[in-house]
Design a protein around this motif. Structure first.
Motif, mmCIF file in Angstrom:
data_model
loop_
_atom_site.group_PDB
_atom_site.id
_atom_site.type_symbol
_atom_site.label_atom_id
_atom_site.label_comp_id
_atom_site.label_asym_id
_atom_site.label_seq_id
_atom_site.Cartn_x
_atom_site.Cartn_y
_atom_site.Cartn_z
ATOM 1 N N GLN A 95 0.826 -1.198 0.000
ATOM 2 C CA GLN A 95 0.000 0.000 0.000
ATOM 3 C C GLN A 95 0.864 1.254 0.000
ATOM 4 O O GLN A 95 0.594 2.221 -0.712
ATOM 5 C CB GLN A 95 -0.931 0.010 1.216
ATOM 6 C CG GLN A 95 -1.928 1.161 1.232
ATOM 7 C CD GLN A 95 -2.819 1.175 0.004
ATOM 8 O OE1 GLN A 95 -3.327 0.140 -0.416
ATOM 9 N NE2 GLN A 95 -2.998 2.347 -0.594
ATOM 10 N N LEU B 196 2.224 1.816 -3.516
ATOM 11 C CA LEU B 196 1.255 2.402 -4.435
ATOM 12 C C LEU B 196 1.122 3.902 -4.214
ATOM 13 O O LEU B 196 0.986 4.674 -5.168
ATOM 14 C CB LEU B 196 -0.115 1.732 -4.257
ATOM 15 C CG LEU B 196 -0.216 0.287 -4.752
ATOM 16 C CD1 LEU B 196 -1.561 -0.306 -4.372
ATOM 17 C CD2 LEU B 196 -0.010 0.211 -6.259
ATOM 18 N N GLU B 197 1.179 4.331 -2.968
ATOM 19 C CA GLU B 197 1.058 5.755 -2.660
ATOM 20 C C GLU B 197 2.310 6.521 -3.065
ATOM 21 O O GLU B 197 2.240 7.702 -3.416
ATOM 22 C CB GLU B 197 0.799 5.944 -1.168
ATOM 23 C CG GLU B 197 -0.540 5.370 -0.710
ATOM 24 C CD GLU B 197 -0.666 5.334 0.803
ATOM 25 O OE1 GLU B 197 0.324 5.716 1.482
ATOM 26 O OE2 GLU B 197 -1.725 4.914 1.313
ATOM 27 N N ARG C 70 3.317 6.772 -7.394
ATOM 28 C CA ARG C 70 2.454 7.630 -8.202
ATOM 29 C C ARG C 70 2.848 9.099 -8.095
ATOM 30 O O ARG C 70 2.548 9.889 -8.986
ATOM 31 C CB ARG C 70 0.994 7.463 -7.770
ATOM 32 C CG ARG C 70 0.391 6.115 -8.169
ATOM 33 C CD ARG C 70 -1.013 5.976 -7.650
ATOM 34 N NE ARG C 70 -1.592 4.677 -8.009
ATOM 35 C CZ ARG C 70 -2.747 4.225 -7.540
ATOM 36 N NH1 ARG C 70 -3.447 4.953 -6.690
ATOM 37 N NH2 ARG C 70 -3.207 3.039 -7.907
ATOM 38 N N TYR D 206 0.458 -7.532 0.330
ATOM 39 C CA TYR D 206 0.192 -7.416 -1.105
ATOM 40 C C TYR D 206 1.068 -8.416 -1.844
ATOM 41 O O TYR D 206 2.245 -8.552 -1.526
ATOM 42 C CB TYR D 206 0.544 -6.004 -1.575
ATOM 43 C CG TYR D 206 -0.429 -5.345 -2.524
ATOM 44 C CD1 TYR D 206 -0.543 -5.764 -3.839
ATOM 45 C CD2 TYR D 206 -1.213 -4.274 -2.117
ATOM 46 C CE1 TYR D 206 -1.413 -5.141 -4.723
ATOM 47 C CE2 TYR D 206 -2.091 -3.636 -2.991
ATOM 48 C CZ TYR D 206 -2.181 -4.074 -4.293
ATOM 49 O OH TYR D 206 -3.046 -3.448 -5.170
ATOM 50 N N LEU E 174 1.213 -6.276 -7.314
ATOM 51 C CA LEU E 174 1.688 -4.903 -7.202
ATOM 52 C C LEU E 174 2.375 -4.458 -8.492
ATOM 53 O O LEU E 174 2.190 -3.331 -8.948
ATOM 54 C CB LEU E 174 2.663 -4.781 -6.023
ATOM 55 C CG LEU E 174 3.178 -3.382 -5.693
ATOM 56 C CD1 LEU E 174 2.024 -2.451 -5.347
ATOM 57 C CD2 LEU E 174 4.162 -3.447 -4.526
ATOM 58 N N GLU F 115 -0.187 -3.627 -11.042
ATOM 59 C CA GLU F 115 -0.804 -2.332 -10.751
ATOM 60 C C GLU F 115 0.127 -1.191 -11.141
ATOM 61 O O GLU F 115 -0.309 -0.188 -11.718
ATOM 62 C CB GLU F 115 -1.146 -2.254 -9.260
ATOM 63 C CG GLU F 115 -1.913 -1.012 -8.851
ATOM 64 C CD GLU F 115 -3.352 -1.007 -9.341
ATOM 65 O OE1 GLU F 115 -3.980 0.060 -9.272
ATOM 66 O OE2 GLU F 115 -3.827 -2.061 -9.812
ATOM 67 N N MET F 116 1.416 -1.324 -10.841
ATOM 68 C CA MET F 116 2.378 -0.287 -11.191
ATOM 69 C C MET F 116 2.436 -0.066 -12.689
ATOM 70 O O MET F 116 2.472 1.073 -13.167
ATOM 71 C CB MET F 116 3.768 -0.672 -10.670
ATOM 72 C CG MET F 116 3.923 -0.558 -9.166
ATOM 73 S SD MET F 116 5.572 -1.109 -8.649
ATOM 74 C CE MET F 116 5.543 -0.647 -6.913
#
Length: 251
Positions: A50, A53-54, A57, A73, A78, A81-82
């Protein structure tokens, strides 16, 4: 040392030495941070998916070092998602060195895979090789005309390859590998040549990373509806790109 954020994204990417370590082993993070900082890297560390992800970005990163065994995760999820948002190079670092995990990591777009335990000097060497591959394609002037090879268009400055009007989704390593093969159609390229020239590291016969990148490229080329060529395996230990099946050689 702070980067000048007045530069555009491409300029920052070329000069950035910022990396993100995503690893839940605090002691290992401290060791890597101390070592890499001495070699000019600006290191950011997070311990959960998590937090990763923060962080990625809102940061312009040169590279991500990603542990796939995170507490909250799946590292593979992950990475998926990236790659929805950025094409930042990723080196997977994992306690799982099995071939299956390596294949999955590389198939998801990792630029390299390093199994624990590893030496910090080997990590640095892998990072510098990945960075050179990524930076080399960003240093050229924009708006250069594409390299045209048969129906393929290679845009070196933006690391894009089109087959006709279809754009291939390629990682930095896949782009360099496909470009190298496209510029030598029907020429047999040894595994050692490809490892040294494209992966930019010493050749080790038992290292299967090149083969995983070739596997991913083959799948992407097969996904092109009108392309009938492909990457052939040469029995003597290399690969050859055939642009048309009628011109390929039985090898």
């Amino acid at each position: 040392m702070q980067e000048n954020h007045n530069h555009d994204l491409s300029d920052h990417y070329i000069h950035s030495r910022e990396i993100l370590i995503v690893e839940d082993d605090v002691a290992l993070c401290q060791m890597m941070t101390s070592f890499l900082a001495k070699h000019g890297w600006i290191v950011h560390v997070v311990h959960t998916g998590q937090q990763a992800l923060e962080t990625f970005r809102r940061s312009c990163l040169a590279m991500i070092l990603l542990d796939i065994g995170l507490p909250d995760y799946s590292g593979f999820d992950l990475m998926r998602e990236m790659h929805r948002f950025v094409d930042t190079p990723v080196i997977v670092i994992s306690a799982h060195g099995e071939e299956t995990d390596r294949i999955v990591g590389l198939e998801l777009g990792a630029d390299d895979y390093l199994a624990k335990p590893f030496s910090l000097r080997e990590l640095l060497a892998r990072m510098e090789a990945v960075a050179r591959r990524s930076v080399s394609r960003s240093r050229l002037e924009f708006r250069l005309p594409p390299i045209v090879i048969d129906t393929f268009l290679i845009y070196t400055e933006t690391r894009e390859v089109f087959y006709g009007t279809t754009k291939l989704a390629l990682s930095a390593t896949e782009f360099q590998l496909l470009r190298f093969l496209l510029q030598r159609p029907y020429e047999v390229c040894s595994r050692e040549l490809l490892v040294r020239t494209v992966l930019l590291r010493a050749y080790e016969p038992l290292d299967r990373s090149l083969d995983m990148h070739i596997l991913r490229l083959r799948r992407k080329l097969k996904g092109l509806s009108k392309f009938r060529g492909g990457i052939r395996t040469v029995r003597s230990g290399g690969y050859m790109l055939a642009l048309h099946p009628e011109k390929s050689i039985d090898i």
